[in-house]
Design a protein around this motif. Structure first.
Motif, PDB file in Angstrom:
ATOM      1  N   MET A   1      36.949  36.439  35.912  1.00 30.32           N
ATOM      2  CA  MET A   1      37.863  36.861  36.946  1.00 30.32           C
ATOM      3  C   MET A   1      38.544  38.183  36.592  1.00 30.32           C
ATOM      4  O   MET A   1      38.988  38.885  37.468  1.00 30.32           O
ATOM      5  N   MET A   2      38.632  38.519  35.279  1.00 33.15           N
ATOM      6  CA  MET A   2      39.235  39.804  34.942  1.00 33.15           C
ATOM      7  C   MET A   2      38.601  40.389  33.694  1.00 33.15           C
ATOM      8  O   MET A   2      38.231  39.678  32.779  1.00 33.15           O
ATOM      9  N   GLN A   3      38.456  41.720  33.735  1.00 32.14           N
ATOM     10  CA  GLN A   3      37.999  42.459  32.571  1.00 32.14           C
ATOM     11  C   GLN A   3      39.242  43.015  31.875  1.00 32.14           C
ATOM     12  O   GLN A   3      40.184  43.444  32.540  1.00 32.14           O
ATOM     13  N   ILE A   4      39.211  43.019  30.554  1.00 32.62           N
ATOM     14  CA  ILE A   4      40.374  43.419  29.775  1.00 32.62           C
ATOM     15  C   ILE A   4      40.017  44.643  28.937  1.00 32.62           C
ATOM     16  O   ILE A   4      39.030  44.630  28.194  1.00 32.62           O
ATOM     17  N   THR A  15      41.328  44.485  34.939  1.00 27.57           N
ATOM     18  CA  THR A  15      40.609  44.777  36.169  1.00 27.57           C
ATOM     19  C   THR A  15      40.126  43.465  36.761  1.00 27.57           C
ATOM     20  O   THR A  15      39.300  42.780  36.150  1.00 27.57           O
ATOM     21  N   LEU A  16      40.675  43.095  37.915  1.00 28.64           N
ATOM     22  CA  LEU A  16      40.260  41.855  38.552  1.00 28.64           C
ATOM     23  C   LEU A  16      38.881  42.046  39.148  1.00 28.64           C
ATOM     24  O   LEU A  16      38.601  43.054  39.782  1.00 28.64           O
ATOM     25  N   THR A  17      38.018  41.059  38.953  1.00 36.90           N
ATOM     26  CA  THR A  17      36.676  41.109  39.501  1.00 36.90           C
ATOM     27  C   THR A  17      36.508  40.152  40.677  1.00 36.90           C
ATOM     28  O   THR A  17      35.508  40.230  41.383  1.00 36.90           O
ATOM     29  N   ALA A  18      37.473  39.292  40.894  1.00 40.58           N
ATOM     30  CA  ALA A  18      37.425  38.345  42.014  1.00 40.58           C
ATOM     31  C   ALA A  18      37.681  39.073  43.323  1.00 40.58           C
ATOM     32  O   ALA A  18      38.454  40.022  43.366  1.00 40.58           O
ATOM     33  N   LYS A  19      37.035  38.614  44.378  1.00 37.38           N
ATOM     34  CA  LYS A  19      37.246  39.187  45.711  1.00 37.38           C
ATOM     35  C   LYS A  19      38.462  38.573  46.390  1.00 37.38           C
ATOM     36  O   LYS A  19      39.078  39.200  47.246  1.00 37.38           O
ATOM     37  N   ARG A  20      38.798  37.349  46.006  1.00 34.89           N
ATOM     38  CA  ARG A  20      39.888  36.616  46.659  1.00 34.89           C
ATOM     39  C   ARG A  20      40.827  36.032  45.600  1.00 34.89           C
ATOM     40  O   ARG A  20      40.375  35.528  44.584  1.00 34.89           O
ATOM     41  N   ALA A  36      45.166  36.706  28.575  1.00 36.30           N
ATOM     42  CA  ALA A  36      44.930  38.137  28.357  1.00 36.30           C
ATOM     43  C   ALA A  36      46.158  38.857  27.820  1.00 36.30           C
ATOM     44  O   ALA A  36      46.040  39.828  27.077  1.00 36.30           O
ATOM     45  N   THR A  37      47.348  38.402  28.199  1.00 33.19           N
ATOM     46  CA  THR A  37      48.569  39.118  27.828  1.00 33.19           C
ATOM     47  C   THR A  37      49.376  38.449  26.717  1.00 33.19           C
ATOM     48  O   THR A  37      50.385  39.004  26.284  1.00 33.19           O
ATOM     49  N   ASP A  47      44.378  46.355  37.921  1.00 36.39           N
ATOM     50  CA  ASP A  47      43.561  47.017  38.926  1.00 36.39           C
ATOM     51  C   ASP A  47      43.096  45.961  39.931  1.00 36.39           C
ATOM     52  O   ASP A  47      42.315  45.074  39.600  1.00 36.39           O
ATOM     53  N   LEU A  48      43.586  46.069  41.177  1.00 37.71           N
ATOM     54  CA  LEU A  48      43.257  45.103  42.226  1.00 37.71           C
ATOM     55  C   LEU A  48      42.210  45.645  43.202  1.00 37.71           C
ATOM     56  O   LEU A  48      42.062  45.122  44.306  1.00 37.71           O
ATOM     57  N   GLY A  49      41.463  46.653  42.818  1.00 34.65           N
ATOM     58  CA  GLY A  49      40.521  47.310  43.708  1.00 34.65           C
ATOM     59  C   GLY A  49      39.436  46.417  44.283  1.00 34.65           C
ATOM     60  O   GLY A  49      38.908  46.703  45.354  1.00 34.65           O
ATOM     61  N   SER A  50      39.083  45.343  43.607  1.00 34.22           N
ATOM     62  CA  SER A  50      38.040  44.435  44.096  1.00 34.22           C
ATOM     63  C   SER A  50      38.574  43.336  44.995  1.00 34.22           C
ATOM     64  O   SER A  50      37.807  42.666  45.672  1.00 34.22           O
ATOM     65  N   VAL A  51      39.877  43.135  44.991  1.00 31.73           N
ATOM     66  CA  VAL A  51      40.471  42.020  45.732  1.00 31.73           C
ATOM     67  C   VAL A  51      40.605  42.409  47.210  1.00 31.73           C
ATOM     68  O   VAL A  51      41.351  43.314  47.554  1.00 31.73           O
ATOM     69  N   THR A  52      39.886  41.703  48.058  1.00 30.59           N
ATOM     70  CA  THR A  52      39.920  42.000  49.491  1.00 30.59           C
ATOM     71  C   THR A  52      40.746  40.997  50.279  1.00 30.59           C
ATOM     72  O   THR A  52      41.015  41.211  51.465  1.00 30.59           O
ATOM     73  N   PHE A  53      41.158  39.902  49.624  1.00 26.77           N
ATOM     74  CA  PHE A  53      41.961  38.886  50.308  1.00 26.77           C
ATOM     75  C   PHE A  53      42.940  38.259  49.334  1.00 26.77           C
ATOM     76  O   PHE A  53      42.586  37.916  48.210  1.00 26.77           O
TER      77      PHE A  53
END
Length: 117
Positions: A1-4, A15-20, A36-37, A47-53
């Motif tokens: 769901m996320m790249q670190i 970087t979130l890789t999930a769409k939702r 992660a933190t 980075d929320l660039g992949s999240v569409t919903f």
């Protein structure tokens, strides 16, 4: 769901890789974020660039992530129009630091205007 990734200046970029981010994925998101933190005490940029919903559960997960920061700011960037709308309608754009993209976030300092998204 996320790249670190951690930058040379010590900023953690998630970087979130999930769409939702919704009821089905919110718990998984919170667990991944905490993991992660957990050992990181510096700045965190997401980075929320992949999240569409994102629904209210997703927004709640983002607030939980912010609370997990222990008083530090959670910086968000590259929000899609739909996600940006959720943040602005709920006025969460006043709670999180928003940036247009990762590069802007990494060059950010407190004297600049943060809401360049």
């Amino acid at each position: 769901m996320m790249q670190i990734n951690e930058t040379s200046s010590g900023v953690l970029v998630l970087t979130l890789t999930a769409k939702r981010i919704d009821a089905a994925s919110a718990v998984h998101f919170k667990d991944d974020f905490r993991e992660a933190t957990a050992a990181h005490s510096g700045r965190v940029v997401m980075d929320l660039g992949s999240v569409t919903f994102m629904d209210s559960s997703g927004l709640g997960a983002m607030v939980a992530a912010l609370k997990a920061m222990g008083g530090r700011k959670l910086e968000l960037c590259k929000m899609t129009a739909a996600v940006d709308k959720v943040f602005r309608l709920t006025r969460m754009d006043k709670v999180f630091l928003l940036h247009a993209d990762v590069e802007h976030a990494l060059s950010f300092n407190d004297s600049k205007d943060v809401d360049a998204a």
